[in-house]
Design an enzyme around this catalytic site. Structure first.
Site, PDB file in Angstrom:
ATOM      1  N   GLU A  39       0.865  -1.179   0.000  1.00  0.00           N
ATOM      2  CA  GLU A  39       0.000   0.000   0.000  1.00  0.00           C
ATOM      3  C   GLU A  39       0.897   1.223   0.000  1.00  0.00           C
ATOM      4  O   GLU A  39       1.957   1.240   0.621  1.00  0.00           O
ATOM      5  CB  GLU A  39      -0.907   0.025   1.232  1.00  0.00           C
ATOM      6  CG  GLU A  39      -1.797   1.259   1.287  1.00  0.00           C
ATOM      7  CD  GLU A  39      -2.791   1.246   2.435  1.00  0.00           C
ATOM      8  OE1 GLU A  39      -3.743   2.048   2.395  1.00  0.00           O
ATOM      9  OE2 GLU A  39      -2.622   0.440   3.368  1.00  0.00           O
ATOM     10  N   CYS A  96      -6.587   1.275   3.000  1.00  0.00           N
ATOM     11  CA  CYS A  96      -7.474   2.429   2.889  1.00  0.00           C
ATOM     12  C   CYS A  96      -7.276   3.175   1.583  1.00  0.00           C
ATOM     13  O   CYS A  96      -8.194   3.861   1.127  1.00  0.00           O
ATOM     14  CB  CYS A  96      -7.263   3.350   4.084  1.00  0.00           C
ATOM     15  SG  CYS A  96      -7.772   2.613   5.663  1.00  0.00           S
ATOM     16  N   ASN A 129     -12.479  -3.198   1.915  1.00  0.00           N
ATOM     17  CA  ASN A 129     -11.378  -3.177   2.872  1.00  0.00           C
ATOM     18  C   ASN A 129     -11.841  -2.546   4.174  1.00  0.00           C
ATOM     19  O   ASN A 129     -12.181  -1.362   4.194  1.00  0.00           O
ATOM     20  CB  ASN A 129     -10.200  -2.371   2.315  1.00  0.00           C
ATOM     21  CG  ASN A 129      -9.137  -2.125   3.367  1.00  0.00           C
ATOM     22  OD1 ASN A 129      -8.371  -3.023   3.699  1.00  0.00           O
ATOM     23  ND2 ASN A 129      -9.083  -0.916   3.912  1.00  0.00           N
ATOM     24  N   GLU A 130     -11.906  -3.333   5.232  1.00  0.00           N
ATOM     25  CA  GLU A 130     -12.223  -2.818   6.577  1.00  0.00           C
ATOM     26  C   GLU A 130     -13.511  -1.990   6.600  1.00  0.00           C
ATOM     27  O   GLU A 130     -13.646  -1.069   7.403  1.00  0.00           O
ATOM     28  CB  GLU A 130     -11.066  -1.974   7.115  1.00  0.00           C
ATOM     29  CG  GLU A 130      -9.812  -2.753   7.406  1.00  0.00           C
ATOM     30  CD  GLU A 130      -8.763  -1.925   8.157  1.00  0.00           C
ATOM     31  OE1 GLU A 130      -8.984  -0.720   8.346  1.00  0.00           O
ATOM     32  OE2 GLU A 130      -7.735  -2.492   8.538  1.00  0.00           O
TER      33      GLU A 130
END
Length: 790
Positions: free
Chosen positions: A41, A248, A371-372
């Site tokens: 990331e 994120c 994602n999350e």
């Protein structure tokens, strides 16, 4: 970054006797061949200024306040005119090289024989090596009738020339100009100088954009390539897959920040750049094509993560969803990525891939959605629409869902329930926890439902870079491997972090412009990935050393605030006389002179914050020791209320954080009730219970052993973690294997507190041979792998 060869002392009779029995004749439990991977990331300057080989910062003049409030289109650049008033640099947006990158710089000389220059210092300096070659390129055009020329120089910190080249004639249309600079001496902080000289009679105007400098010695020699030493360090992890681009970053802060794969392919000027969720800029120089190529180069499978139609829940105002009438287009965008990766050359996106130089498919097998994410109704709607479309058209893909940011709590439970309802193949779990939690949860996956989705442990890490952290991760990975039929993929996070440019600690590999600094955690990952098997074997451990965490001593109270002014009044511990304290920018913490030896106690106090955004915390328990509790208000940019357990110096959530923001000048009544020195903690805010946590006496398994078999070679790898201070004399018996009396041995060992962020690992794996007919010694605080040939 490989394994050193050395010797190990065996058979010391003073060591603690332990028996390890491995049943190598058993069928074993299957393990995914793709279990160990990596997660890339763009955080901590991992891409621009890191893995991406570009040496010029803000090459396209597109930095802005969206990236950081103080940034602008000339951030990273300075202007130099000779004589001082002979020229200027302005910015324009009319008729740019590409509309996706609208800004460009114009160098204007205003007097005859004057000059004006743009100077770029790169990302904390430009590191060049003696004899090295560096490919320079720029888009340029002249706005003058008079002849215009460009000079390009690399200069050292004192302005002395290191290398130069020139372009004597710049045309009146945007064109690309290119040349190679060969450096005559090394410099760790060189500057790139781009100069326009006026003619003897009149000044000139020259526009420049996409000013670029790459080493010719990139990874695999590619033009838009990767920094070689960093790419090689990643390749040496032997990853079976690479997750990209987030995290994120994938779903972004707001819909306009969402990572859209089509914006990242093609010619560099046509890529839509964006602000980075972690507070800097993404040039998109490493886009999806470069990502797929890198996976191919290192023999790893790609695992793209796409937004599930919603942006990050940490967006101001909460997560936002792609509008309903735009969802069909977004779903098609996801399907187009699969076609770009796998489609034939006569398909629309397969043809685009071929145009970029790769007619063969990339062989995409995995695709993650989300994602999350906050698992609410709108997320479920958007996820299911994407999931059903991809599942219907591409049943051959392994699809991965999400279960929030923690290994427990609301989103975890709801994410798993939703994944089971849809029969998703794998669920992405995240576990950023303390070593204590990992050692307590080595058997976490033993009880998982074998009839439901499998697990992708997409992000995990033990909150530090010490040897104890590395051993906790090694043991937890052994627990994953032992349950390889349910845990099918795993990747530590984050992967990379640049020294002095880091938003998240810990990380696997630290680096600066000249050095690569692998951590102890890195070597644990490498050891596991180079000793793989396709079946885990039954292992019985008898007599291993036991670990007992020392009980908390006298309970006391302290308060702190990182960047706030807070008044604490009326503190009482079990009815003591009331005490008060204040913390501010100068006095960031205060230890109250009060304590109790009682196992059960109650703390009451009031708190009022008068300045600051980051909130405050109340610590209680053995606050003078490494293990205690902290009740934190306004964590993560004043967004959450959290109850932490601090173990071995590392903070860890005792319960899922609650959304909460500290209000300035408001008086809060706090009450903390503790039973059994922390077996039960109840926290009341303004008389309302917000946390009520009961903890049993967990067992920290600090000594453990597992074994795997590689069916292709017949090799058996026995893995042993000893995270205690006692050396162990191990009697190792491996049934079902005949004639194996010797094994190769790899050991990583260091004191438990050795190792830190931004520093090179204090130890590396050491290789040796050992005789299995004799007891094997296992050092304190060590990770050992014994490999037996077929």
């Amino acid at each position: 970054m490989g394994i050193e060869t050395g010797s190990a002392t065996e058979g010391d009779s003073s060591l603690t006797p332990t028996s390890i029995v491995v049943d190598a004749g058993a069928p074993g439990r299957p393990i995914s061949r793709d279990l160990w991977g990596i997660f890339f990331e763009d955080i901590n300057y991992s891409a621009d200024g890191g893995l991406y080989g570009e040496l010029v910062q803000n090459r396209s003049f597109d930095y802005s306040a969206r990236d950081r409030p103080e940034w602008h289109a000339l951030t990273g650049w300075s202007v130099r005119a000779e004589p001082a008033d002979s020229g200027e640099v302005t910015l324009r947006t009319e008729d740019p090289v590409a509309p996706q990158s609208p800004h460009y710089a114009v160098l204007r000389t205003s007097v005859p024989a004057g000059s004006v220059a743009l100077v770029n210092e790169g990302f904390d300096g430009i590191n060049v090596a003696e004899g090295g070659s560096y490919r320079f390129s720029v888009y340029a055009r002249s706005f003058s009738d008079a002849p215009a020329a460009l000079r390009v120089e690399l200069a050292d910190e004192d302005g002395e020339l290191i290398a130069d080249l020139g372009f004597p004639s710049v045309s009146g249309q945007w064109e690309s100009y290119e040349g190679v600079l060969t450096v005559d001496r090394s410099c760790g902080a060189a500057r790139l100088v781009l100069t326009v000289d006026a003619s003897a009679e009149v000044g000139v105007e020259v526009g420049v954009d996409f000013v670029s400098l790459f080493p010719t010695d990139t990874f695999a020699g590619e033009r838009n390539g990767l920094r070689r030493d960093l790419a090689e360090a990643i390749a040496e992890l032997k990853p079976r897959f690479v997750r990209f681009p987030g995290g994120c970053v994938a779903h972004g802060l707001g819909l306009q920040n969402m990572y859209r794969w089509k914006d990242t392919i093609g010619e560099l000027p046509s890529r839509r750049q964006n602000f980075n969720i972690w507070g800097y800029h993404q040039s998109m120089g490493i886009g999806y094509f470069e990502y797929f190529r890198f996976c191919e180069r290192i023999g790893a499978k790609p695992l793209p993560v796409l937004a599930a139609g919603v942006c990050c829940q940490n967006t101001e105002g909460g997560p936002q969803a792609i509008p309903d009438d735009e969802m069909d287009d977004y779903v098609q965008e996801v399907l187009d990525l699969v076609e770009f990766a796998n489609g034939p050359v006569d398909s629309l996106w397969g043809a685009r891939r071929a145009e970029l130089g790769h007619p063969e498919p990339f062989g995409l097998e995995y695709l993650a959605i989300g994602n999350e994410d906050k698992v609410n109704a709108v997320f479920r709607n958007r996820f299911e629409r994407i999931y059903q479309a991809v599942r219907g058209k591409h049943p051959e893909l392994t699809l991965i869902g999400t279960a929030g940011p923690s290994p427990f709590g609301d989103d975890y439970e709801q994410g798993w329930s939703f994944a089971r309802d849809l029969a998703v193949d794998l669920v992405d779990e995240h576990s950023y926890k303390s070593p204590k939690w990992f050692f307590e949860n080595l058997d976490r996956f033993d009880a998982y439902d074998r009839g439901g989705p499998g697990v992708y442990l997409g992000e995990y890490g033990s909150k530090g870079n010490t040897m104890l952290n590395a051993l906790a991760e090694a043991a937890y990975m052994m627990g994953m491997e032992r349950n390889g039929d349910i845990v099918r993929l795993a990747s530590y996070a984050p992967l990379l972090a640049k020294v002095d440019r880091t938003q998240w600690v810990p990380d696997l590999i630290y680096f600066d412009n000249e050095r690569v600094l692998p951590s102890l955690n890195y070597y644990v990952q490498q050891m596991h990935a180079t000793a793989v098997g396709d079946h885990s074997l039954p292992v019985t451990v008898t007599g291993g050393p036991q670990f007992t965490r020392p009980p908390q001593r006298e309970a006391s109270v302290s308060v702190r605030a990182a960047d706030a002014d807070v008044a604490f009044t009326g503190l009482r511990l079990n009815g003591s006389e009331p005490l008060s304290a204040a913390v501010d920018a100068e006095t960031t913490s205060f230890r109250f002179p009060v304590g109790t030896e009682d196992e059960d106690y109650t703390i009451t106090l009031q708190a009022c914050q008068t300045r600051g955004d980051e909130g405050f915390a109340v610590a209680f328990g053995d606050v003078d020791g490494p293990d205690h509790f902290e009740w934190s208000f306004g964590t993560w940019k004043n967004r959450f209320l959290s109850l932490y357990y601090r173990a071995d110096g590392d903070l860890d959530e005792a319960v899922e954080p609650i959304p909460f923001s500290v209000e300035t000048d408001r008086l809060y009544d706090l009450e903390i009730r503790v039973l059994g020195r922390g077996r039960r903690i109840t926290c009341l805010l303004d008389g309302v219970v917000v946390h009520d946590v009961t903890s049993p006496d967990p067992i920290e398994e600090r000594f453990s052993a597992t074994a795997v078999r590689d069916s292709d070679t017949g090799t058996v790898h026995v893995k042993i973690v000893n995270a205690t201070d006692r050396a162990v004399r191990t009697s190792l018996a491996i049934t079902g294997v005949t004639g194996a009396t010797g094994a190769s041995r790899t050991t990583l060992t260091a004191p438990p507190g050795a190792g830190a962020a931004f520093e090179p690992a204090p130890a590396v794996p050491v290789g040796s041979r050992c005789d299995l007919s004799e007891p094997v010694s296992v050092e304190p605080y060590s990770f050992t792998i014994l490999s037996l040939p077929a």
